[in-house]
Design a protein around this motif. Structure first.
Motif, PDB file in Angstrom:
ATOM      1  N   ARG A  36       0.850  -1.195   0.000  1.00 20.51           N
ATOM      2  CA  ARG A  36       0.000   0.000   0.000  1.00 20.51           C
ATOM      3  C   ARG A  36       0.885   1.245   0.000  1.00 20.51           C
ATOM      4  O   ARG A  36       1.887   1.315   0.701  1.00 20.51           O
ATOM      5  N   ARG A  38       1.202   5.623   0.055  1.00 19.70           N
ATOM      6  CA  ARG A  38       0.590   6.774   0.725  1.00 19.70           C
ATOM      7  C   ARG A  38       1.364   8.032   0.330  1.00 19.70           C
ATOM      8  O   ARG A  38       2.587   7.995   0.203  1.00 19.70           O
ATOM      9  N   SER A 874      -1.401  -6.912   7.107  1.00 18.07           N
ATOM     10  CA  SER A 874      -2.053  -5.906   7.963  1.00 18.07           C
ATOM     11  C   SER A 874      -1.317  -4.574   7.909  1.00 18.07           C
ATOM     12  O   SER A 874      -1.900  -3.515   8.145  1.00 18.07           O
ATOM     13  N   ASN A 879      -6.576  -2.134   2.130  1.00 18.29           N
ATOM     14  CA  ASN A 879      -7.892  -2.301   2.736  1.00 18.29           C
ATOM     15  C   ASN A 879      -8.871  -1.473   1.900  1.00 18.29           C
ATOM     16  O   ASN A 879      -8.828  -0.236   1.897  1.00 18.29           O
ATOM     17  N   ASP A 881     -12.054  -0.876   2.107  1.00 12.55           N
ATOM     18  CA  ASP A 881     -12.931   0.039   2.864  1.00 12.55           C
ATOM     19  C   ASP A 881     -12.171   1.309   3.237  1.00 12.55           C
ATOM     20  O   ASP A 881     -12.698   2.428   3.138  1.00 12.55           O
ATOM     21  N   GLU A 882     -10.946   1.119   3.674  1.00 14.01           N
ATOM     22  CA  GLU A 882     -10.138   2.283   4.045  1.00 14.01           C
ATOM     23  C   GLU A 882      -9.866   3.156   2.839  1.00 14.01           C
ATOM     24  O   GLU A 882      -9.941   4.405   2.921  1.00 14.01           O
ATOM     25  N   GLU A 883      -9.566   2.514   1.713  1.00 13.49           N
ATOM     26  CA  GLU A 883      -9.274   3.299   0.516  1.00 13.49           C
ATOM     27  C   GLU A 883     -10.528   4.021   0.014  1.00 13.49           C
ATOM     28  O   GLU A 883     -10.455   5.149  -0.492  1.00 13.49           O
ATOM     29  N   ALA A 885     -12.949   5.137   1.872  1.00  9.86           N
ATOM     30  CA  ALA A 885     -13.121   6.275   2.773  1.00  9.86           C
ATOM     31  C   ALA A 885     -12.142   7.381   2.416  1.00  9.86           C
ATOM     32  O   ALA A 885     -12.484   8.578   2.438  1.00  9.86           O
ATOM     33  N   ASN A 886     -10.914   6.964   2.082  1.00  7.16           N
ATOM     34  CA  ASN A 886      -9.913   7.968   1.684  1.00  7.16           C
ATOM     35  C   ASN A 886     -10.342   8.694   0.416  1.00  7.16           C
ATOM     36  O   ASN A 886     -10.131   9.914   0.273  1.00  7.16           O
ATOM     37  N   LYS A 889     -12.745  11.283   1.288  1.00  6.08           N
ATOM     38  CA  LYS A 889     -12.052  12.394   1.956  1.00  6.08           C
ATOM     39  C   LYS A 889     -11.285  13.237   0.942  1.00  6.08           C
ATOM     40  O   LYS A 889     -11.359  14.480   0.963  1.00  6.08           O
TER      41      LYS A 889
END
Length: 915
Positions: A36, A38, A874, A879, A881-883, A885-886, A889
């Motif tokens: 991942r 960032r 982990s 993830n 769902d996390e992406e 949400a990002n 945002k």
């Protein structure tokens, strides 16, 4: 206006980068090895607005980074390596576990069926069908050995092919790592710390795949490269340079480093390659060696037993299985290393004692620039022999039941050879006999007891120990078909002593060469007649100063005076004792005392390890002339008076020697045999006619070896006389009457026979010993090993005899067949600690235990690998769902920045319109 616009545009750009990164994460959510990413955002430099201070100018994306934990990645590689090593080891181990444990494919069923047929044939030794069944089962057992070997060889070949395939994959992956190293270095942004993340992920994934194949360690370099090392530090990848594997036909793994190639087979660990090498060089090789050892022991012990028996034709048996030291086998047990030319070195390996065989290979090395050699046992890496070669060939080196012979060639420093005595043995097991009549079920030795024996003694049936001596040649005992050479008779000279005599002429038995005489017998227990030591020798006491040496005569002493010395000299005995297990040699010196009795000399010599001394003394009274029977008279042996007196006169029980010379000598013999003090010294006496001259004589033997002190006391010096000799051919000593108060006396010394165990030799000083003869003579120490054994128990009487002769009627004799059947449980392996079935059972148990352990370890390693993978996911996994949400945002931030731009535009338009 431009400030607001630029700030909003920077926000748009940051939001765009963040949304692109999130989209990239989502797109690669299922990409193996993807980490991942960032965005790392920072504030742009602020601007000063006069005295109002500073105002911000927005944000910028400094870098896009991977979310990784290098410790977890390294641990994942380690756990991956461990699992794939154990998994590959376990999957191969299960093949031989099933092979050995299954009765239909393993050896246990074949051994059981074969020994059952042996026992069945032993129960009915004359049955042709039973004999034929045994031959059939022997052939089936040979085939079972061959099949098991072939199956193990197939497994080994498959493993080598798999090793070759794995090394090719390693080469490809290593090249990928090197290429990625170069690509990463080319695309890296110097001074920024920003690396091409996707290429970094690809390299990490390639390294993970590489760790599935072999254990590696990864060392980062300063230019974006990583170096990859294996095993004990062997470089696989250094920057963009790759060292490549190649596998030889023999399965050796070579690593090429430029123009040099190194054998790294034993230096690798972990991964599929490590698991394959561990399996092949570990349990698979052990299984082949153990199977080969069982094959060798079975073949040799059965052949030896078969050759010790008689077949239905009355001939000595021939080998049932192929000779373990046949010409084609002894040269195939050596594998030469990468030795310098010329390739003319010839070595052979013979097996001397299957009971000492191990399951190990050996490395024979000649050290660089020397003639010194070292032999190392590879299963425990122990140096078991070292020394210096003479350079004179052939030269033989012996250890662990083997003899390695350097036959000839250009042996030189730096040479190396691998000795493999058992590895391929199961391949060559072969049944040689096809005729059931050729099975040697009978023993060639038959024993018997004389029907006139008076005692309760009984002799065992007898058994053959070996037909060959230490030199590998057939013993004289069995050298002639159809007879025992020579037949022997055991004659008891008393209830506790016996002689073993050659019985070729039953009318005139004579001593063996070397003699076995005056042997001790212990009533109530089994007394073995012969030695079981093939290397045992005998030294017979036949020196020139024994008994009554030349020049010895009678001495006159007062009644009860001291005994005459026996005249034996001081001599030095030097015993050289070689330890058969270590080869270490020690020397022990013994110096005899002047005038020592044979008993004392025997006691001294018996204290030397491996030496047994048997002492005895012989004396004979002849030419007894007692003409004046009325004159005071006494004959004394070792202080014991033989003639009885009553009231100052000879007792009526004493026969008159003039009228009854036979009875007089019988009387003397009875007096000696009944005297408890003389009995304690081992005395026995026998009266009779000399077998050559026919003259009457009284023969005495002191089996303890004490000196025999003979005395005559008589007033009449001319009419009362007797002669003493020692049965050695020395002149008689004449004892005559010396008048009242005096005695005519002579002392007869004894002799000592020595038994020397294998590895013990004797050198005397002087060389021509006056007690034992010439110690440098070829026949000084003669072999006493006859190759067979029998025992006597009970309580024989003096004069009882037992015979040992050839078994001329052997059709229903099963003694040798029973000995064959007993090999099933006999401890014939591992220095007498293991039987054939024990050894195979231990192999099956070892493989089964190893398989269960490997299976358990593999499962545990898999669990650890999955846990580490989950930990890595982990941290670095995507993830969704996390992406998502990002994205929301980042979209909101983007929209907000767009609104700022819209407002700035409205303000700008308003400003323009106001002008």
């Amino acid at each position: 206006m431009s400030g607001i616009l630029n700030t909003a545009i920077s926000g748009l750009r940051v939001s765009q980068a963040a949304m692109r990164t999130a989209g990239h994460n989502i797109s690669n959510a299922n990409t193996d090895g993807y980490s991942r990413q960032r965005t790392e955002d920072i504030t742009r430099p602020e601007q000063r607005l006069g005295n109002a201070g500073y105002v911000g100018t927005g944000a910028t994306t400094q870098s896009i980074t991977r979310i990784v934990d290098q410790f977890v990645i390294s641990q994942l590689r380690t756990d991956t390596t461990n699992f794939h090593s154990l998994d590959k080891y376990n999957s191969n181990l299960e093949k031989i576990d099933k092979l050995f444990a299954d009765e239909s494919t393993g050896l246990a069923g074949g051994l059981k069926a074969f020994f059952a047929s042996v026992q069945n044939a032993a129960d009915d030794p004359s049955s042709s069908p039973a004999r034929q069944l045994m031959i059939t089962e022997a052939d089936s057992l040979s085939t079972r050995f061959n099949t098991l070997y072939d199956r193990l060889a197939d497994i080994e070949r498959n493993v080598i092919r798999e090793i070759d395939a794995v090394t090719q994959q390693i080469n490809d992956l290593a090249q990928n790592v090197a290429d990625l190293n170069q690509s990463i270095a080319d695309k890296a942004l110097p001074g920024t710390g920003n690396d091409p993340n996707d290429l970094m992920d690809q390299r990490d994934e390639t390294l993970r795949k590489l760790s599935e194949l072999v254990g590696i360690s990864v060392v980062p370099q300063g230019n974006g490269h990583v170096s990859v090392f294996m095993g004990e530090g062997q470089a696989l990848v250094v920057g963009s340079t790759v060292n490549r594997f190649q596998v030889t036909n023999a399965g050796e793994i070579k690593l090429s480093q430029g123009t040099r190639t190194h054998d790294v087979t034993g230096l690798l660990n972990g991964g599929q390659l490590g698991g394959l090498v561990d399996f092949r060089d570990g349990i698979l090789h052990t299984a082949k060696n153990e199977l080969g050892r069982i094959a060798l022991v079975l073949s040799d012990t059965f052949n030896e037993q078969q050759q010790q028996g008689l077949d239905l034709d009355g001939d000595y048996g021939q080998r049932l299985f192929k000779d373990i030291n046949s010409d084609d086998l002894i040269s195939n047990r050596v594998v030469a290393g990468n030795n310098a030319g010329p390739d003319d070195r010839r070595l052979s390996v013979t097996i001397d004692d299957v009971g000492q065989l191990t399951t190990s290979d050996y490395r024979f090395q000649i050290l660089e620039n020397t003639n010194n050699y070292v032999i190392t046992r590879l299963n425990d890496d122990k140096v078991i022999q070292q020394g210096m070669l003479t350079g004179s060939y052939p030269e033989t080196l012996s250890f662990d039941g083997l003899s390695v012979t350097l036959e000839g060639g250009s042996f030189q420093g730096g040479d190396s050879f691998t000795i493999q005595p058992t590895t391929d043995a199961a391949r060559y097991v072969e049944t040689l006999l096809s005729r059931p009549e050729d099975l040697a079920f009978a023993s060639p030795v038959r024993t018997g007891s004389d029907s006139g024996n008076e005692g309760s003694g009984s002799i065992s049936q007898g058994q053959v120990l070996s037909k060959v001596g230490l030199d590998g040649e057939v013993l004289p005992t069995f050298a002639t078909e159809g007879q025992l050479s020579p037949p022997v008779i055991v004659r008891f000279t008393s209830e506790t002593t016996y002689d073993i005599l050659e019985n070729s002429d039953p009318a005139n038995p004579k001593h063996l060469e070397p003699p076995i005489r005056e042997q001790r017998f212990v009533p109530g227990q089994d007394n073995a007649l012969f030695t079981t030591d093939p290397g045992e020798t005998r030294v017979i006491g036949e020196g020139s100063r024994l008994g009554l040496p030349d020049g010895r005569g009678a001495q006159v002493v007062a009644v009860g005076g001291p005994a005459q010395n026996n005249g034996y000299p001081v001599e030095q005995m030097r015993f050289r004792v070689t330890d058969p297990s270590t080869g270490a040699t020690t020397t022990q010196n013994v110096v005899t005392n002047p005038n020592a009795s044979a008993a004392n000399i025997a006691d001294q010599l018996s204290r030397v390890p491996g030496v047994s001394a048997n002492a005895y003394t012989q004396a004979t009274l002849t030419d007894i002339s007692i003409e004046d029977f009325s004159s005071p008279l006494q004959i004394t042996i070792n202080g014991e008076d033989l003639l009885e007196y009553q009231g100052g006169n000879l007792a009526p029980t004493v026969p008159n020697p003039q009228t009854d010379p036979d009875e007089f000598q019988e009387y003397l013999a009875e007096q000696i045999n009944a005297n408890p003090n003389l009995q304690a010294l081992g005395f026995r006496a026998e009266a009779g006619a000399n077998p050559v001259t026919g003259e009457l004589e009284l023969r005495m033997v002191a089996s303890s070896g004490v000196d025999v002190d003979v005395r005559l006391q008589a007033d009449n010096a001319t009419q009362n006389q007797l002669s003493v000799n020692d049965s050695t051919g020395n002149p008689n000593v004449r004892l005559t009457g010396q008048g009242a108060g005096n005695q005519s006396t002579v002392t007869v010394g004894g002799r000592v026979d020595l038994t020397l165990a294998e590895g013990v030799s004797l050198q005397t000083a002087p060389t021509d010993s006056q007690l034992f003869g010439d110690s440098e003579a070829a026949d000084f120490a003669q072999s006493s090993f006859l190759g067979y054994q029998a025992s006597i128990k009970g309580q024989p009487k003096a004069g009882d005899t037992f015979t040992l002769d050839f078994n001329s009627d052997s059709s229903n004799d099963n003694r040798n067949a029973l000995a064959m059947a007993a090999l099933e449980t006999a401890k014939v392996m591992g220095d007498g600690k293991l039987g054939l079935s024990d050894a195979y059972g231990r192999l099956v148990e070892q493989v089964g235990t190893e398989s269960a352990s490997a299976r358990s370890n593999s499962q545990a390693a898999e669990s650890l690998m999955e846990q580490t993978q989950s930990m890595r996911d982990s941290i670095s996994g995507v993830n969704l769902d996390e992406e998502a949400a990002n994205l929301i945002k980042f979209e909101q931030a983007y929209n907000a920045n767009s609104r700022v731009i819209s407002i700035a535009r409205d303000l700008f338009d308003t400003l323009l319109n106001s002008i």
